[in-house]
Design a protein around this motif. Structure first.
Motif, PDB file in Angstrom:
ATOM      1  N   SER A 236       0.828  -1.196   0.000  1.00  0.00           N
ATOM      2  CA  SER A 236       0.000   0.000   0.000  1.00  0.00           C
ATOM      3  C   SER A 236       0.867   1.252   0.000  1.00  0.00           C
ATOM      4  N   ILE A 237       0.269   2.359  -0.425  1.00  0.00           N
ATOM      5  CA  ILE A 237       0.918   3.661  -0.400  1.00  0.00           C
ATOM      6  C   ILE A 237       0.369   4.443   0.790  1.00  0.00           C
ATOM      7  N   SER A 238       1.246   5.147   1.468  1.00  0.00           N
ATOM      8  CA  SER A 238       0.843   5.838   2.688  1.00  0.00           C
ATOM      9  C   SER A 238      -0.199   6.915   2.410  1.00  0.00           C
ATOM     10  N   ARG A 239      -1.013   7.168   3.410  1.00  0.00           N
ATOM     11  CA  ARG A 239      -2.010   8.241   3.395  1.00  0.00           C
ATOM     12  C   ARG A 239      -1.687   9.206   4.540  1.00  0.00           C
ATOM     13  N   PRO A 240      -2.396  10.323   4.647  1.00  0.00           N
ATOM     14  CA  PRO A 240      -2.045  11.308   5.698  1.00  0.00           C
ATOM     15  C   PRO A 240      -2.002  10.737   7.102  1.00  0.00           C
ATOM     16  N   GLU A 241      -2.829   9.733   7.405  1.00  0.00           N
ATOM     17  CA  GLU A 241      -2.823   9.181   8.763  1.00  0.00           C
ATOM     18  C   GLU A 241      -1.612   8.290   9.031  1.00  0.00           C
ATOM     19  N   HIS A 242      -0.795   8.016   8.008  1.00  0.00           N
ATOM     20  CA  HIS A 242       0.371   7.147   8.175  1.00  0.00           C
ATOM     21  C   HIS A 242       1.670   7.923   8.361  1.00  0.00           C
TER      22      HIS A 242
END
Length: 717
Positions: A236-242
């Protein structure tokens, strides 16, 4: 494997030998105990050899050898940074199987640098004419100007808005604020977060009035940052919560559950009971004259009495006066683990056998002064175990030849807010250590005893003496230029290690060793701090301090000392307006300055590869080589002035309340950012090894980046 113990080994002997041994005082038992101890060493070594076969359990030195079996190429090694190549070696085979994908590049950047990362394939946000056989409905040519949530990350890591193509090289663009050279079909962007989300767990909120509070117990505005959540899969590719990005008002309003609650970025407690998620409401609580915007607000029946939160300023507004105790849990960004903080300091919290340890708060001691007085005569440790504010008078008087340690427990950040200066005295050969504390409001004064005796040593480790003594509501120093540490006794050995401190005034006979620390003159405005007096003698101007050893530290302000035995990998950011020396030593024949920034016109010992003098000498040598001989004085003066205008450190922030305090700007001269003895950056954050991390990442990109693509590295913080 069964452990070899002296008792188990002794029981293997025949009973007749054990009986005879007992009659003779058990010398055989003592011999067996020695054999058992050495056997345990051999046994442990055998177990470690087995552990060294696996990357998850091997010793650090064995990681490159395990990597060598799969063709792993070792990167540059550097000391002091809290990262290793273990994760990369463990994942090498998996990386190679998915070589060239965005997910691998993101995981690789995270493993190699130790910083959270996000990868962007810029072809997805480059404006194109779509093929009718492959329509992307979400790929709009122009943004929706009515949706501010999508416009907020414009030009940053999570920008999803289409941009026109830019054919310039992406490797020429370093700042996240610049859009040039990013958006093209062959470009990959790696966004990195350098600031660490520093935890503040169960700390008392600062009361503004009965309804309004600040997250920070020091009363400064704090930008709340996210506590990174684990990603669901390696593909997966990171999102703001990561990632540890700033929490904005709009993102909090869009989905409070991503940021608020147990295990999330922040939480609010009233009498140890968490405020329910349904009551949290994002709001702009910035200043509106003497008050705050949208505050106070009334409790509306049926509206669950919302508690308004401003994550950009770290403010809380309750609908009614809150009679209970308000505490918070939040995270704020900071470049490194220095100063007082709730982070791991276990390596500095050793206790010798037989050393007295008193934990406070304790029912045996009504106040902190009582606990200190209990160990002062014979020595020992007073350990504060809670992250509370202690507003009481303190005085430390240590008997001769005694060591007293006042420290915070691991992962704890107590704040001492005394009503007067903390006075410290000690007899001959006494030693005092302060570790993990934050001191607000008044300075520390180290005084001679009534008999004129002085402590042998004073150590300030992982300590914050707030520059300016305290913060105003705007985050500025409350008392600009006020002394944070005053040493009026003679013959003291002062050690400042991984600390943040305001101006220091010390006796000429004091020897100070400053390492991995920040000393700030704390002027107002902050940009004038370089003109303030950071370190000098007790009376300030015209009075020299003692001998200063400064290693990998940032000093903001002028210095006047007896001598500089060693200045290495440091930034002495000082300037004057009257033409006097910004850094001055009385004894120039002693000591050395190396691989540091030392302002021109300073009166110092000999310098070796110090800026800006090194750049001036190199430029003059280049001009003379080009001219085939000596150049004129006018040409030398032109080179000199041109380099001085350029060669100066720039900081992201110079106020101690800001997240990027004393962090070098990316626009700072490369000679300062990579001018240390190991090609790292000069100053207090040399320990982070940021240039080496970036160099290692670029090396890995050559191996894992797909042919035809070009990658750029961008720092979000």
């Amino acid at each position: 494997m069964n452990r070899i113990t002296p008792e188990a080994l002794y029981r293997l002997l025949p009973a007749v030998h054990r009986l005879r041994d007992a009659d003779e005082g058990e010398p055989l038992r003592a011999l067996v105990a020695v054999l058992a101890r050495e056997g345990a060493v051999v046994e442990e070594n055998i177990e470690q050899l087995l552990d060294n076969l696996f990357i998850e359990t091997c010793a650090d030195w064995a990681s490159p050898y395990i990597g060598g079996t799969i063709g792993y190429r070792a990167l540059y090694e550097f000391e002091g940074a809290d990262i290793s190549n273990r994760a990369e070696v463990a994942n090498t085979i998996g990386y190679r199987r998915r070589k060239g994908t965005a997910a691998v590049l993101e995981a690789l950047a995270r493993d190699v640098t130790g910083w959270p990362a996000h990868v962007v394939e810029f072809f997805q946000t480059t404006a194109t004419c779509q093929h009718m056989n492959q329509v992307r409905p979400a790929h709009h040519l122009t943004p929706d100007l009515r949706d501010p949530l999508d416009l907020e990350p414009l030009g940053r890591a999570f920008d999803n808005i289409s941009h026109t193509v830019d054919v310039r090289s992406i490797q020429q663009t370093r700042s996240r604020r610049s859009l040039g050279g990013k958006h093209n079909f062959a470009n990959i962007g790696l966004f990195l977060w350098r600031l660490i989300p520093m935890p503040h767990i169960h700390v008392p909120a600062t009361e503004w009035d009965g309804r309004r509070y600040l997250f920070d117990p020091l009363g400064a505005p704090r930008q709340l940052v996210n506590l990174p959540q684990p990603e669901q899969s390696i593909t997966s590719i990171s999102r703001p919560e990561h990632v540890p990005g700033d929490i904005s008002r709009r993102t909090l309003h869009a989905d409070p559950s991503l940021w608020y609650g147990p295990g999330r970025a922040f939480e609010i407690f009233v009498d140890d009971q968490p405020v329910p998620l349904a009551h949290i409401q994002a709001c702009d609580l910035s200043n509106d004259g003497p008050g705050w915007n949208h505050s106070p607000h009334d409790a509306i029946p049926g509206n669950n009495a919302p508690v308004r939160v401003d994550p950009a300023l770290g403010r809380i507004a309750f609908p009614l006066e809150e009679p209970g105790e308000v505490r918070t849990r939040f995270h704020a960004g900071f470049p490194a683990r220095i100063g007082g903080g709730q982070y791991n300091r276990a390596s500095t919290l050793k206790r010798h056998p037989g050393q007295t340890l008193i934990r406070y708060p304790s029912p045996d001691h009504p106040n902190l002064q009582s606990a200190i007085d209990a160990v002062a005569p014979t020595g020992g440790i007073v350990e504060i175990t809670t992250s509370d504010v202690f507003a009481e008078s303190l005085a430390i008087a240590v008997e001769p030849d005694v060591e007293l340690i006042l420290r915070a427990a691991n992962n704890v950040r107590p704040i001492l807010r005394p009503p007067a200066a903390i006075q410290i005295t000690g007899g001959a050969e006494s030693r005092i250590v302060l570790n993990g504390l934050v001191i607000e409001g008044f300075p520390i004064e180290i005084l001679p005893t009534g008999d004129g005796e002085s402590p042998k040593s004073m150590t300030l480790r992982h300590l914050t003496l707030i520059p300016g003594l305290a913060f105003t509501a705007a985050g500025d120093p409350q008392s600009p230029g006020a002394t944070s540490l005053a040493v009026t006794t003679s013959g003291l050995e002062l050690t400042i290690d991984r600390a943040i401190c305001g101006p220091i005034r010390m006796h000429e006979s004091t020897n100070a060793d400053i390492r991995d620390s920040i000393v700030d003159a704390a002027a107002l405005p902050a940009r004038n701090s370089a003109e303030g007096l950071a370190i000098s003698g007790p009376s300030g101007e015209g009075d020299p301090a003692g001998a200063l050893t400064i290693v990998a530290s940032t000093i903001i302000g002028r210095l006047f000392a007896r001598s500089f035995p060693l200045v290495s990998n440091a930034i002495l950011h000082a300037r004057t307006t009257d033409g006097s020396a910004p850094v001055r030593a009385l004894r120039r024949q002693q000591g050395c300055m190396r691989f540091s920034f030392v302002p021109q016109a300073s009166v110092t010992p000999r310098r070796y590869r110090c800026q800006p003098q090194l750049a001036i000498d190199q430029a003059v040598a280049t001009a003379e080589a080009k001219a085939g001989g000596s150049i004129t004085a006018a040409e030398r003066a032109l080179i000199h002035s041109r380099i001085l205008r350029r060669m100066r450190p720039g900081f992201e922030a110079q106020s101690a309340s800001q997240p990027a305090y004393a962090q070098l700007r990316l626009a700072s001269p490369l000679e300062i950012r990579t001018g240390a003895s190991d090609e790292g950056e000069m100053g207090a954050f040399h320990l982070l090894a940021a240039p080496q991390r970036e160099a290692n990442l670029r090396i890995r990109l050559e191996e894992y980046l797909r042919f035809g693509l070009e990658a750029g590295i961008f720092y979000e913080t």
